[in-house]
Design an enzyme around this catalytic site. Sequence first.
Site, PDB file in Angstrom:
ATOM      1  N   ASP A  85      45.249  33.139  47.707  1.00  0.00           N
ATOM      2  CA  ASP A  85      43.744  32.808  48.371  1.00  0.00           C
ATOM      3  C   ASP A  85      42.813  33.964  48.256  1.00  0.00           C
ATOM      4  OD1 ASP A  85      42.182  30.814  49.788  1.00  0.00           O
ATOM      5  OD2 ASP A  85      42.823  31.454  51.759  1.00  0.00           O
ATOM      6  N   GLU A  86      41.612  33.614  48.623  1.00  0.00           N
ATOM      7  CA  GLU A  86      40.495  34.760  48.475  1.00  0.00           C
ATOM      8  C   GLU A  86      40.875  35.653  47.170  1.00  0.00           C
ATOM      9  OE1 GLU A  86      38.330  34.598  50.533  1.00  0.00           O
ATOM     10  OE2 GLU A  86      38.929  33.563  52.491  1.00  0.00           O
TER      11      GLU A  86
END
Length: 196
Positions: A85-86
Site C-alpha cells: 500500500d502507499e
Amino acid sequence: MAKLYFRYGAMGCGKTMQLLQVAFNYEERGHRVCVIKPQTDIKNGTKLLTRIGPERETDFCFDRETNLYEEIRKNYAKVDCVLVDEAQFLTPTQADQLMLITVKLHIPVIAYGLRLNFRLNDGGFEGATRLLQIAHNIEELKTICECGHKATINARFVDDKLATSGPDVLIDGTDSKVEYRALCPVCYEKHLEGVR
Ligand SMILES: [Zn+2]
C-alpha cells in the site's frame, strides 16, 4: 511467470479497499499474503484503514533503507502474493526490489499508490515513477471529480484553498485544515485561478 502490478489512482479511488479485497480472496482459498506499507504513511499507525470500514494489520512496515527483496526472501518466501500500500513512497531501488521478488522468488507483487503528487510539476513520487517504468502490468483505478468527470489529479486543500507547494507528507498538529480532493484537470484549473 509471477508479475509486478502497479495499480494507481487518485485519493479516494479505493486502492486500499481493493488491496484488502485481494488479500481476502487469497486467504479465502487457503493462500497466504504479505501486506506491507511504508512508515511514511504513519497516520494510521501500522494498520491499513479504509474510509468505508474494513481494516487490517500490516505484516510489516518499512523505511527507505529496508531491502524489500531480502526481507521477503528471509521471512515471507512461502507467501503467494505480496501486497504493497502507499507504493508512491517507495524508493526507486525498492521498486526494483519488488521486481526482483517476482523474478527470483516467483511471487506476484501488487503495488497500490498515487501516480503523481499534489504539486503536479516537479517530478512527482519517485516510487510511482519507477513503478510506471518497470511494472509488467499497469492499471488505473478510476474515481470521479466533484463535477462527475474522471478525476486524475490529487489536489491538496489547506483551509479550503488549493495548495500548490509544500512537503509530500504534511504532519498533523497545525491549526490548518488539510484535505485531499480528486479532481479532473478542468476543475483543477478553476481552483487554480481562484488562488492566483
Ligand atoms: Zn471536474
